[in-house]
Write an enzyme that holds these catalytic residues in place. Structure first.
Site, mmCIF file in Angstrom:
data_model
loop_
_atom_site.group_PDB
_atom_site.id
_atom_site.type_symbol
_atom_site.label_atom_id
_atom_site.label_comp_id
_atom_site.label_asym_id
_atom_site.label_seq_id
_atom_site.Cartn_x
_atom_site.Cartn_y
_atom_site.Cartn_z
ATOM 1 N N ARG A 11 0.859 -1.179 0.000
ATOM 2 C CA ARG A 11 0.000 0.000 0.000
ATOM 3 C C ARG A 11 0.900 1.235 0.000
ATOM 4 O O ARG A 11 2.118 1.136 0.125
ATOM 5 C CB ARG A 11 -0.926 0.002 1.241
ATOM 6 C CG ARG A 11 -0.139 -0.332 2.507
ATOM 7 C CD ARG A 11 -0.594 0.332 3.714
ATOM 8 N NE ARG A 11 -0.482 1.750 3.634
ATOM 9 C CZ ARG A 11 0.647 2.436 3.850
ATOM 10 N NH1 ARG A 11 1.783 1.827 4.128
ATOM 11 N NH2 ARG A 11 0.651 3.750 3.771
ATOM 12 N N GLN A 49 -3.021 2.453 9.732
ATOM 13 C CA GLN A 49 -1.665 2.505 9.159
ATOM 14 C C GLN A 49 -0.733 3.333 10.054
ATOM 15 O O GLN A 49 0.468 3.096 10.077
ATOM 16 C CB GLN A 49 -1.699 3.117 7.746
ATOM 17 C CG GLN A 49 -2.357 2.241 6.699
ATOM 18 C CD GLN A 49 -3.836 2.535 6.540
ATOM 19 O OE1 GLN A 49 -4.510 2.949 7.492
ATOM 20 N NE2 GLN A 49 -4.374 2.310 5.358
ATOM 21 N N ASN A 87 -5.446 12.367 -0.029
ATOM 22 C CA ASN A 87 -4.612 11.553 0.867
ATOM 23 C C ASN A 87 -5.550 10.790 1.802
ATOM 24 O O ASN A 87 -6.775 10.935 1.729
ATOM 25 C CB ASN A 87 -3.623 12.438 1.642
ATOM 26 C CG ASN A 87 -2.530 11.617 2.302
ATOM 27 O OD1 ASN A 87 -1.926 10.760 1.676
ATOM 28 N ND2 ASN A 87 -2.285 11.838 3.582
ATOM 29 N N LYS A 88 -4.960 9.982 2.649
ATOM 30 C CA LYS A 88 -5.753 9.124 3.541
ATOM 31 C C LYS A 88 -6.842 9.900 4.268
ATOM 32 O O LYS A 88 -6.619 11.030 4.720
ATOM 33 C CB LYS A 88 -4.795 8.456 4.536
ATOM 34 C CG LYS A 88 -5.430 7.577 5.578
ATOM 35 C CD LYS A 88 -6.293 6.461 4.996
ATOM 36 C CE LYS A 88 -5.583 5.582 4.008
ATOM 37 N NZ LYS A 88 -6.522 4.722 3.235
ATOM 38 N N ASP A 145 -1.735 10.825 -2.212
ATOM 39 C CA ASP A 145 -2.057 9.750 -3.153
ATOM 40 C C ASP A 145 -2.303 10.268 -4.558
ATOM 41 O O ASP A 145 -2.166 9.541 -5.534
ATOM 42 C CB ASP A 145 -3.278 8.973 -2.663
ATOM 43 C CG ASP A 145 -2.907 8.152 -1.445
ATOM 44 O OD1 ASP A 145 -3.039 8.672 -0.331
ATOM 45 O OD2 ASP A 145 -2.424 7.027 -1.622
HETATM 46 O O1 MRU Z 1 -4.773 3.188 1.845
HETATM 47 P P1 MRU Z 1 -3.292 3.389 1.891
HETATM 48 O O2 MRU Z 1 -2.656 2.844 3.127
HETATM 49 O O3 MRU Z 1 -2.612 2.939 0.626
HETATM 50 O O4 MRU Z 1 -3.144 4.979 1.957
HETATM 51 C C1 MRU Z 1 -1.870 5.510 1.949
HETATM 52 C C2 MRU Z 1 -1.861 6.968 2.160
HETATM 53 O O5 MRU Z 1 -2.866 7.628 2.174
HETATM 54 C C3 MRU Z 1 -0.526 7.612 2.264
HETATM 55 O O6 MRU Z 1 -0.579 8.695 3.120
HETATM 56 C C4 MRU Z 1 -0.138 8.084 0.872
HETATM 57 O O7 MRU Z 1 -0.141 7.026 -0.024
HETATM 58 C C5 MRU Z 1 1.163 8.725 0.856
HETATM 59 S S1 MRU Z 1 2.419 7.507 0.822
HETATM 60 C C6 MRU Z 1 3.921 8.205 0.625
#
Ligand code: MRU
Length: 354
Positions: free
Chosen positions: A61, A209, A259-260, A250
């Site tokens: 991820r 995470q 982003n998340k 993202d």
């Molecule tokens: O759902 P995920 O765990 O893939 O989400 C990841 C994120 O939102 C991170 O903050 C993002 O990818 C930045 S990673 C350098």
């Protein structure tokens, strides 16, 4: 999928790259992030379908790591394809690319990695050529990711002062990339320069995470980290515990940072408390033609909220809203840190392209 190696967690483990290639078995090896922090297990994906499963279940991820996974996915498809002529193989790989991209539609790097390898193979004359070029391009993506993150780290480190405490969300560290990290790469680079930096990690419900991965990877490197629940961020800022917010991305469109889920809330809180809000991301995360409305936000299973791990924590049939990402407007962002430098408002994306 093969379980490759299991390491105990009561000791510091020897870390491999988050995702890599194993030449002997011609397979993708990756750290299974669903098991952290209890177990550091490396799994081997020999086929496209096992890699797709790993992406779908978030064993791998984080936007940059997904970029590498996209490239390796096309390589696996090329190596395992039963096509006997160039045209059929190209068609097979295009289908594989569509499948890969559809698994996680918000993180732009997955599609970027897929497209980069698909573009590269258009130079091939035969099946062997496709396989060689796909492999080489996927390896290039992985190598470049590490180098890029180091440059982002150097630029970003200048924004952090001696003694700063940085609040971060989700995991934008080594485990979301091939290595080093974007937001946490900035922290690593600042520490490498001799600054004392502390991190506050938000747990990042529903999949945690932050509490599972960010705290673990920082503790492996002995970087001071304090875990808080997502709901504590505002109060931590009010108490003067946070000098800056530093997150990854993202997808960066012309108007917002995807982003998340939870990032948007932190951006509002940072603005209210006059705390800088920094985003660290490689150029591959930019969607130069995109706008908030043109992007599909991945919706995830209700079970992620009805359960906490395997423990039921809500009525089994309660209605659930579970978007994986949110969109932070540029007006809430103090600076975007990239390998091409640090960009400030009004964030003209043309500047980034130069
Ligand atoms: O759902 P995920 O765990 O893939 O989400 C990841 C994120 O939102 C991170 O903050 C993002 O990818 C930045 S990673 C350098």
């Amino acid at each position: 999928m093969i379980f490759h190696r299991i390491c105990c967690l009561h000791r510091k483990v020897i870390l491999m790259r988050t995702i890599d290639w194993k030449e002997e078995s011609k397979s993708v090896v990756l750290v299974d992030q669903t098991l952290l922090p209890k177990e550091y297990r490396i799994i081997e994906c020999k086929t496209l379908s096992s890699l797709c499963e790993a992406i779908n279940s978030l064993r791998i991820r984080g936007a940059p790591a997904l970029g590498a996974a996209g490239g390796f996915g096309i390589t696996l498809a090329a190596l395992r394809s039963e096509a006997r002529d160039l045209e059929t193989m190209v068609k097979d790989l295009e289908v594989a690319g569509k499948v890969l991209k559809s698994i996680r539609p918000t993180a732009v790097n997955l599609g970027w990695g897929v497209d980069r390898v698909l573009r590269a193979i258009s130079d091939a004359f035969d099946i062997q050529g496709i396989q060689d070029i796909a492999f080489q391009e996927a390896m290039n993506i992985a190598e470049e990711d590490v180098a890029t993150n180091k440059i982002i780290g150097e630029y970003g480190a200048k924004l952090l002062k001696e003694g700063d405490t940085v609040l971060t969300h989700c995991n934008a560290g080594r485990l979301s990339c091939v290595d080093w990290g974007t937001a946490l790469g900035v922290v690593r680079s600042a520490i490498a320069e001799g600054k004392k930096i502390k991190v506050i990690a938000c747990e990042t419900r529903p999949l945690n995470q932050g509490s599972r991965i960010t705290t673990w990877e920082l503790m492996q490197d002995k970087i001071p980290v304090t875990l808080i629940a997502d709901s504590m961020a505002g109060w931590a800022m009010h108490q003067g515990l946070v000098d800056s917010v530093l997150v990854g991305a993202d997808r960066i469109t012309q108007d917002v940072i995807f982003n998340k889920i939870g990032t948007y809330t932190h951006s509002i809180l940072a603005k209210e408390h006059e705390i800088p809000f920094y985003v660290a991301a490689p150029i591959s995360t930019f969607d130069f033609n995109g706008w908030e409305g043109s992007v599909k936000i991945e919706m995830r299973s209700p079970e992620e909220l009805r359960f906490f791990g395997s423990e039921q924590c809500a009525p089994i049939d309660v209605e659930v809203y579970n978007p994986a990402f949110d969109a932070t407007p540029m007006e809430n962002v103090t600076a975007i840190i990239t390998e091409k430098g640090v960009f400030y408002p009004p964030f003209l994306l043309d500047e980034v392209l130069v």
